[in-house]
Motif scaffolding. Structure first.
Motif, PDB file in Angstrom:
ATOM      1  N   TYR A  46      -9.872  10.369  -9.387  1.00  0.00           N
ATOM      2  CA  TYR A  46      -9.797  11.718  -8.839  1.00  0.00           C
ATOM      3  C   TYR A  46     -10.754  11.911  -7.669  1.00  0.00           C
ATOM      4  CZ  TYR A  46     -14.290  13.393 -10.652  1.00  0.00           C
ATOM      5  OH  TYR A  46     -15.632  13.590 -10.862  1.00  0.00           O
ATOM      6  N   LEU A  47     -11.917  11.260  -7.717  1.00  0.00           N
ATOM      7  CA  LEU A  47     -12.923  11.467  -6.679  1.00  0.00           C
ATOM      8  C   LEU A  47     -12.527  10.840  -5.341  1.00  0.00           C
ATOM      9  CD1 LEU A  47     -15.581  12.712  -5.904  1.00  0.00           C
ATOM     10  CD2 LEU A  47     -16.759  10.658  -6.751  1.00  0.00           C
ATOM     11  N   PRO A  48     -12.172   9.543  -5.283  1.00  0.00           N
ATOM     12  CA  PRO A  48     -11.769   8.982  -3.978  1.00  0.00           C
ATOM     13  C   PRO A  48     -10.471   9.590  -3.444  1.00  0.00           C
ATOM     14  CG  PRO A  48     -11.459   7.364  -5.731  1.00  0.00           C
ATOM     15  CD  PRO A  48     -12.233   8.489  -6.323  1.00  0.00           C
ATOM     16  N   ILE A  49      -9.499   9.819  -4.326  1.00  0.00           N
ATOM     17  CA  ILE A  49      -8.229  10.398  -3.867  1.00  0.00           C
ATOM     18  C   ILE A  49      -8.442  11.836  -3.402  1.00  0.00           C
ATOM     19  CG2 ILE A  49      -5.919  11.124  -4.593  1.00  0.00           C
ATOM     20  CD1 ILE A  49      -5.841   8.709  -6.438  1.00  0.00           C
ATOM     21  N   ILE A  95       6.183  17.331  -8.478  1.00  0.00           N
ATOM     22  CA  ILE A  95       5.372  17.285  -7.252  1.00  0.00           C
ATOM     23  C   ILE A  95       5.378  15.886  -6.665  1.00  0.00           C
ATOM     24  CG2 ILE A  95       3.012  17.449  -6.357  1.00  0.00           C
ATOM     25  CD1 ILE A  95       2.590  19.745  -8.398  1.00  0.00           C
ATOM     26  N   LEU A  96       5.092  14.888  -7.483  1.00  0.00           N
ATOM     27  CA  LEU A  96       4.991  13.517  -6.989  1.00  0.00           C
ATOM     28  C   LEU A  96       6.352  12.948  -6.585  1.00  0.00           C
ATOM     29  CD1 LEU A  96       2.428  12.136  -9.598  1.00  0.00           C
ATOM     30  CD2 LEU A  96       2.000  12.634  -7.194  1.00  0.00           C
ATOM     31  N   ALA A  97       7.365  13.188  -7.411  1.00  0.00           N
ATOM     32  CA  ALA A  97       8.694  12.635  -7.123  1.00  0.00           C
ATOM     33  C   ALA A  97       9.290  13.250  -5.863  1.00  0.00           C
ATOM     34  CB  ALA A  97       9.618  12.872  -8.320  1.00  0.00           C
ATOM     35  N   SER A  98       9.117  14.564  -5.689  1.00  0.00           N
ATOM     36  CA  SER A  98       9.702  15.219  -4.513  1.00  0.00           C
ATOM     37  C   SER A  98       9.017  14.781  -3.228  1.00  0.00           C
ATOM     38  CB  SER A  98       9.626  16.739  -4.669  1.00  0.00           C
ATOM     39  OG  SER A  98       8.286  17.184  -4.781  1.00  0.00           O
ATOM     40  N   VAL A  99       7.697  14.684  -3.239  1.00  0.00           N
ATOM     41  CA  VAL A  99       6.986  14.254  -2.032  1.00  0.00           C
ATOM     42  C   VAL A  99       7.344  12.811  -1.677  1.00  0.00           C
ATOM     43  CG1 VAL A  99       4.703  13.750  -1.058  1.00  0.00           C
ATOM     44  CG2 VAL A  99       5.074  15.876  -2.314  1.00  0.00           C
ATOM     45  N   ALA A 100       7.389  11.940  -2.684  1.00  0.00           N
ATOM     46  CA  ALA A 100       7.721  10.540  -2.431  1.00  0.00           C
ATOM     47  C   ALA A 100       9.146  10.393  -1.892  1.00  0.00           C
ATOM     48  CB  ALA A 100       7.551   9.719  -3.707  1.00  0.00           C
ATOM     49  N   SER A 101      10.090  11.109  -2.483  1.00  0.00           N
ATOM     50  CA  SER A 101      11.493  10.988  -2.052  1.00  0.00           C
ATOM     51  C   SER A 101      11.712  11.582  -0.662  1.00  0.00           C
ATOM     52  CB  SER A 101      12.415  11.665  -3.072  1.00  0.00           C
ATOM     53  OG  SER A 101      12.078  13.032  -3.233  1.00  0.00           O
ATOM     54  N   VAL A 102      11.084  12.725  -0.382  1.00  0.00           N
ATOM     55  CA  VAL A 102      11.213  13.331   0.940  1.00  0.00           C
ATOM     56  C   VAL A 102      10.554  12.447   1.999  1.00  0.00           C
ATOM     57  CG1 VAL A 102      10.445  15.266   2.381  1.00  0.00           C
ATOM     58  CG2 VAL A 102      11.448  15.700   0.143  1.00  0.00           C
ATOM     59  N   GLY A 103       9.395  11.867   1.662  1.00  0.00           N
ATOM     60  CA  GLY A 103       8.718  10.978   2.602  1.00  0.00           C
ATOM     61  C   GLY A 103       9.571   9.765   2.950  1.00  0.00           C
ATOM     62  N   PHE A 152      -1.202  10.199   3.281  1.00  0.00           N
ATOM     63  CA  PHE A 152      -2.263  11.179   3.045  1.00  0.00           C
ATOM     64  C   PHE A 152      -1.733  12.386   2.268  1.00  0.00           C
ATOM     65  CE2 PHE A 152      -3.579   8.796   6.815  1.00  0.00           C
ATOM     66  CZ  PHE A 152      -4.859   8.425   6.437  1.00  0.00           C
ATOM     67  N   VAL A 153      -0.491  12.768   2.570  1.00  0.00           N
ATOM     68  CA  VAL A 153       0.115  13.872   1.826  1.00  0.00           C
ATOM     69  C   VAL A 153       0.273  13.495   0.351  1.00  0.00           C
ATOM     70  CG1 VAL A 153       2.192  15.279   1.558  1.00  0.00           C
ATOM     71  CG2 VAL A 153       1.279  14.830   3.837  1.00  0.00           C
ATOM     72  N   MET A 154       0.563  12.226   0.076  1.00  0.00           N
ATOM     73  CA  MET A 154       0.671  11.782  -1.312  1.00  0.00           C
ATOM     74  C   MET A 154      -0.657  11.951  -2.051  1.00  0.00           C
ATOM     75  SD  MET A 154       3.607  10.960  -2.521  1.00  0.00           S
ATOM     76  CE  MET A 154       3.030  10.138  -4.014  1.00  0.00           C
ATOM     77  N   CYS A 155      -1.762  11.785  -1.347  1.00  0.00           N
ATOM     78  CA  CYS A 155      -3.077  12.006  -1.978  1.00  0.00           C
ATOM     79  C   CYS A 155      -3.244  13.473  -2.352  1.00  0.00           C
ATOM     80  CB  CYS A 155      -4.194  11.579  -1.019  1.00  0.00           C
ATOM     81  SG  CYS A 155      -4.310   9.799  -0.744  1.00  0.00           S
ATOM     82  N   VAL A 156      -2.847  14.368  -1.438  1.00  0.00           N
ATOM     83  CA  VAL A 156      -2.911  15.803  -1.740  1.00  0.00           C
ATOM     84  C   VAL A 156      -2.009  16.122  -2.925  1.00  0.00           C
ATOM     85  CG1 VAL A 156      -2.540  18.126  -0.831  1.00  0.00           C
ATOM     86  CG2 VAL A 156      -3.378  16.323   0.686  1.00  0.00           C
ATOM     87  N   ALA A 157      -0.802  15.561  -2.912  1.00  0.00           N
ATOM     88  CA  ALA A 157       0.155  15.824  -3.985  1.00  0.00           C
ATOM     89  C   ALA A 157      -0.349  15.308  -5.331  1.00  0.00           C
ATOM     90  CB  ALA A 157       1.500  15.182  -3.642  1.00  0.00           C
ATOM     91  N   ALA A 158      -0.984  14.140  -5.333  1.00  0.00           N
ATOM     92  CA  ALA A 158      -1.496  13.575  -6.576  1.00  0.00           C
ATOM     93  C   ALA A 158      -2.572  14.473  -7.184  1.00  0.00           C
ATOM     94  CB  ALA A 158      -2.050  12.179  -6.327  1.00  0.00           C
TER      95      ALA A 158
END
Length: 528
Positions: free
Chosen positions: A450-453, A284-292, A91-97
């Motif tokens: 963009y709408l569903p995410i 944003i995307l790379a850091s969230v994915a790697s930390v997750g 879910f955090v990845m959706c926010v980050a995207a």
């Protein structure tokens, strides 16, 4: 190059008289920034890899898990530790995207409150910007406080381990250490952009290396005391006091949410980044994915290394993760890993201090803070907002007074997440409602997704904000009550009263600081 293109580039160079020594990419960055309404005031010294390292460093994995291990174990035991981390990551990845798309379209230090202003209906643009800005500043400052107070608690834990429990520092010495750490971070964060960019590569390397080392130790050192794979992934224990088992497990989600804060930093330093429209969303995307990913592996490793959850929860140490290391590898080994964890948390605080200062600077640049003329000043020597840095450290020191009550301090941590994610969700909500046709896509775009995410992202934030307001026990008392609502409401009431009594008459949202309209018109056609 064609003559018409020469004219466009010349116009872009007019935005900043130092641009003659910059690369074509920096010229494009400054032209894009000018179209957003701001002149370039920083040196663009952050590369893409340094921007990724900056966001990664703020979400320091090992201290984030170490400082909040108690909550994971209380809210489900092994299941809370492992799956309480894994589920929120998606879910955090959706926010980050969604945030990455916005940062790519509008790469400015103003970040989130600028996004809200541009995507809201014109009538409510200033109000949306005001709400988002104050929510973000609340989260940023309280996060600096939470990080530095956690470092102080980690040092207290190290002292207790080193003295075999004979010395246990109280809240007074811990607060004193926190003030010292804030001063040290203020000095570091006042450095020039080039220095900060290089330091963040070091931060990221140390964070990754220490986390990887801790994971290996947690997997290898327990030996025969390591629990079975079945127990590590499926053993559920409810120590919260909540009768509803499902709700008790959901409380474990607060741990990754405390860690997954600050990845908006890539947007806030975008005026110091070369190729910001591409680098910011990638960071944003790379850091969230790697930390997750790294965080989940560490949670699994820690789960294998904990044979008895009650024993860890009953530890007399300030942070029970220290007890895990102590049981596993003895005092000397535990102190080594723990001191390295403290170092990572210190580097995390340094990165967060930079992020918070850029938010304060940007909001002050639009005259939205008391004393804005002081906080928006750029130091002529370092070309960074030094005044804003020290304002952040001062306010964090004031917030740290709550540390004399552990309950109030935990509530402060929840308040920081609520403030940050409220500021994340507001522009995303506007993007999927009133701003559907307003966004001019940057190099990174979600397209039709963009709408569903965005809908998933907003729904998740609404859920997590409610969750973070609940106490850890079903029957709350003065020692278990969650006061995050009180903290958030205090800021909300202050900002609301100021808006009603004064700000609504003069605050118009992001305030362009490029006065020469001919320059703005001439760069409209620069190829970005």
């Amino acid at each position: 190059m064609k003559k018409s293109e020469d004219v466009r580039v010349t116009a872009a160079l007019a935005v900043d008289d130092t641009a003659s020594t910059e690369s074509r990419e920096s010229v494009t960055d400054n032209a894009r920034l000018a179209q957003l309404g701001y002149k370039s005031e920083f040196k663009r010294e952050f590369s893409m890899i340094e921007t990724v390292a900056f966001s990664f460093s703020i979400m320091a994995v090992i201290p984030g898990i170490s400082s909040a291990l108690t909550i994971s174990l209380v809210s489900g035991g092994h299941v809370g530790l492992v799956w309480g981390w894994f589920i929120p990551c998606w879910f955090v990845m959706c926010v980050a995207a969604c945030m990455a798309e916005l940062a790519s379209s509008m790469p400015t230090s103003a970040g989130l409150y600028y996004f809200s202003a541009k995507l809201a209906p014109p009538r409510y643009a200033a109000l949306a910007s005001w709400i988002t800005g104050w929510a973000n500043i609340t989260g940023q400052v309280t996060l600096v406080c939470s990080i530095d107070y956690t470092i102080a608690e980690m040092i207290s834990t190290a002292v207790s381990i080193g003295t075999d429990g004979s010395i246990n520092l109280g809240p007074g010495p811990t607060y004193g250490m926190m003030l010292g750490l804030l001063v040290m971070h203020g000095v570091v964060c006042s450095a020039a952009t080039k220095v900060l960019a290089r330091l963040n590569l070091f931060y990221a390397f140390v964070t990754f290396a220490v986390t990887a080392g801790a994971i290996i130790a947690l997997l290898v050192c327990p030996g025969e005391n390591r629990v079975s794979a079945k127990d590590a992934f499926t053993l559920y224990e409810n120590h919260t006091g909540w009768a509803n088992e499902g709700w008790a497990f959901l409380l474990a989600f607060t741990v990754p949410m405390w860690t997954f804060t600050g990845y908006d930093s890539a947007a806030h330093i975008s005026e110091e980044v070369s190729g910001a429209a591409r680098a910011a969303p990638i960071a944003i995307l790379a850091s969230v994915a790697s930390v997750g990913t790294l965080g989940w592996i560490m949670c699994i490793a820690a789960s294998f290394a904990i044979p008895s959850v009650p024993d860890i929860l009953n530890s007399e140490l300030s942070l029970p993760m220290g007890q895990v290391y102590l049981n596993m590898i003895g005092k000397e080994g535990a102190l080594v890993i723990w001191c390295l964890t403290i170092l990572v948390q210190f580097l995390c605080g340094a990165a967060q201090g930079v992020d918070a200062s850029r938010v304060v600077f940007a909001f002050a640049r639009d005259n939205a803070l008391p004393g804005s003329r002081w906080w928006k000043r750029i130091n002529p020597r370092t070309q960074t907002p030094v005044n804003a840095v020290w304002l952040v450290m001062f306010l964090a020191g004031i917030c740290g007074l709550l540390g004399f009550s552990s309950t109030a301090l935990n509530s402060l941590a929840s308040a920081s997440v609520i403030g940050m994610y409220t500021s994340y969700a507001t522009p995303i909500f506007l993007r999927i409602t009133s701003g559907r046709n307003k966004l001019v896509p940057g190099p990174f775009t979600l397209g039709k997704w963009y709408l569903p995410i965005g809908s998933v992202a907003v729904a998740w934030v609404a859920f997590i904000v409610v969750l973070l307001c609940f106490p850890t026990a079903q029957i709350a008392n003065a020692d278990t009550m969650n006061y995050s609502v009180v903290i958030i409401m205090a800021v909300f009431l202050f900002a609301s009263c100021w808006w009603v009594l004064s700000a609504r008459k003069w605050f118009v949202g992001p305030l362009p600081n490029i006065d020469d309209r001919s320059v703005l018109e001439s760069i409209d056609d620069v190829k970005l």
